[in-house]
Design an enzyme around this catalytic site. Sequence first.
Site, mmCIF file in Angstrom:
data_model
loop_
_atom_site.group_PDB
_atom_site.id
_atom_site.type_symbol
_atom_site.label_atom_id
_atom_site.label_comp_id
_atom_site.label_asym_id
_atom_site.label_seq_id
_atom_site.Cartn_x
_atom_site.Cartn_y
_atom_site.Cartn_z
ATOM 1 N N LYS A 16 0.869 -1.231 -0.076
ATOM 2 C CA LYS A 16 0.152 0.063 -0.162
ATOM 3 C C LYS A 16 0.977 1.210 -0.015
ATOM 4 O O LYS A 16 1.773 1.489 0.978
ATOM 5 C CB LYS A 16 -0.925 -0.092 1.315
ATOM 6 C CG LYS A 16 -1.793 1.224 1.226
ATOM 7 C CD LYS A 16 -2.921 1.118 2.396
ATOM 8 C CE LYS A 16 -3.605 2.422 2.488
ATOM 9 N NZ LYS A 16 -4.422 2.369 3.697
ATOM 10 N N GLU A 37 7.342 -6.449 1.308
ATOM 11 C CA GLU A 37 6.363 -6.565 2.197
ATOM 12 C C GLU A 37 5.125 -7.654 1.908
ATOM 13 O O GLU A 37 4.666 -8.201 2.765
ATOM 14 C CB GLU A 37 5.524 -5.122 1.895
ATOM 15 C CG GLU A 37 6.183 -3.900 2.348
ATOM 16 C CD GLU A 37 5.844 -3.518 3.856
ATOM 17 O OE1 GLU A 37 5.215 -4.353 4.314
ATOM 18 O OE2 GLU A 37 6.478 -2.571 4.242
ATOM 19 N N LYS A 77 -2.170 -1.236 -3.829
ATOM 20 C CA LYS A 77 -2.918 -0.470 -4.151
ATOM 21 C C LYS A 77 -2.003 1.041 -3.928
ATOM 22 O O LYS A 77 -1.087 1.111 -3.246
ATOM 23 C CB LYS A 77 -3.860 -0.403 -2.483
ATOM 24 C CG LYS A 77 -4.610 0.666 -2.292
ATOM 25 C CD LYS A 77 -5.396 0.432 -1.021
ATOM 26 C CE LYS A 77 -5.991 1.877 -0.583
ATOM 27 N NZ LYS A 77 -6.532 1.707 0.686
HETATM 28 C C1 PBG Z 1 -7.674 3.081 5.412
HETATM 29 C C2 PBG Z 1 -7.800 2.941 3.901
HETATM 30 C C3 PBG Z 1 -7.784 4.003 3.092
HETATM 31 C C4 PBG Z 1 -8.092 3.553 1.715
HETATM 32 C C5 PBG Z 1 -8.626 2.322 2.119
HETATM 33 N N1 PBG Z 1 -8.488 1.884 3.339
HETATM 34 C C6 PBG Z 1 -7.190 5.334 3.113
HETATM 35 C C7 PBG Z 1 -5.863 5.789 3.481
HETATM 36 O O1 PBG Z 1 -4.939 4.921 3.490
HETATM 37 O O2 PBG Z 1 -5.852 6.947 3.583
HETATM 38 C C8 PBG Z 1 -8.593 4.131 0.314
HETATM 39 C C9 PBG Z 1 -9.254 3.705 -0.341
HETATM 40 C C10 PBG Z 1 -9.659 4.690 -1.585
HETATM 41 O O3 PBG Z 1 -8.932 5.687 -1.701
HETATM 42 O O4 PBG Z 1 -10.333 4.000 -2.336
HETATM 43 N N2 PBG Z 1 -6.535 2.895 5.944
HETATM 44 ZN ZN ZN Z 2 -5.839 3.671 7.905
#
Ligand code: PBG
Ligand code: ZN
Length: 265
Positions: free
Chosen positions: A138, A176, A191
């Site tokens: 992520k 990771e 992601k």
């Molecule tokens: C929470 C989370 C986020 C998203 C999914 N889970 C936001 C972030 O990390 O700020 C993003 C989802 C999206 O932008 O569609 N950790």
């Molecule tokens: Zn979060």
Amino acid sequence: MSRYSVEDLVAEAARLAGLGVRALLVFGIPEEKDDEGTGAWDADGIVQRTLRAVRAEQPGLVLITDVCLCEYTSHGHCGVIRDGEVANDETLELLARTALSHVEAGADAVAPSDMMDGRVGVIRETLPETPIIAYAAKYASAFYGPFREVAESLPSFGDRRGYQMDSANVREALRECELDLAEGADVVMVKPAMPYLDVIRAVRERFDCPVAAYNVSGEYAMVKSAAAAGHLDERQAALESLAAIKRAGADVVVSYWTESLATWL
Ligand code: PBG
Ligand code: ZN
């Protein structure tokens, strides 16, 4: 991007199931946020109540929950804060507690998105049988903007670069994924998706587990805005994007287009 009440989501789930959608990824926004994010593991919290309500009416729908604290903390960070910094190890137990409360309320699988080191391991210890979809790679990304607006989870100070990944780095993504798999993850997720197709491909080639990709809010919003301005055709752009994500190697795609896709296909 919108939010539902428990009742509205029960109705929405029925509609989606009717269209052939088989799985939902559930996020919650609590009535009140606090320093620790206690709403995240509340047995009567928004996600827990929603899971019980949807489960009662849709026994066949796969219910996956996002496990993180940022929607529940007043400061918007994904973990608890000590001396101005996110305390990784102290957060682990809270994440495990959250995941457990989701499963007790009926979740089929949990998806930790916090990016704390070691969280898959503690969740696996707590929940030996539950499928874990780890947000493994992520990235710290500008593309989460619309989500944070809706979740009111923009960090009130600093940013998430301390725990989310550097967008320039692909080898770290593999490391990771390797760690999360060693700790007991069943699926690893990349992601965002579109700007990271090379990462999806690299993960696909390196590991044999199912690979998920999250086509995030900003990716969706860009196409929506461009379509609204008449610059492109939403359906074609969405299908092309989702096919590209599959082509790169994703087995599972999380997308805000799922409902449209079910209709289009
Ligand atoms: C929470 C989370 C986020 C998203 C999914 N889970 C936001 C972030 O990390 O700020 C993003 C989802 C999206 O932008 O569609 N950790
Ligand atoms: Zn979060």
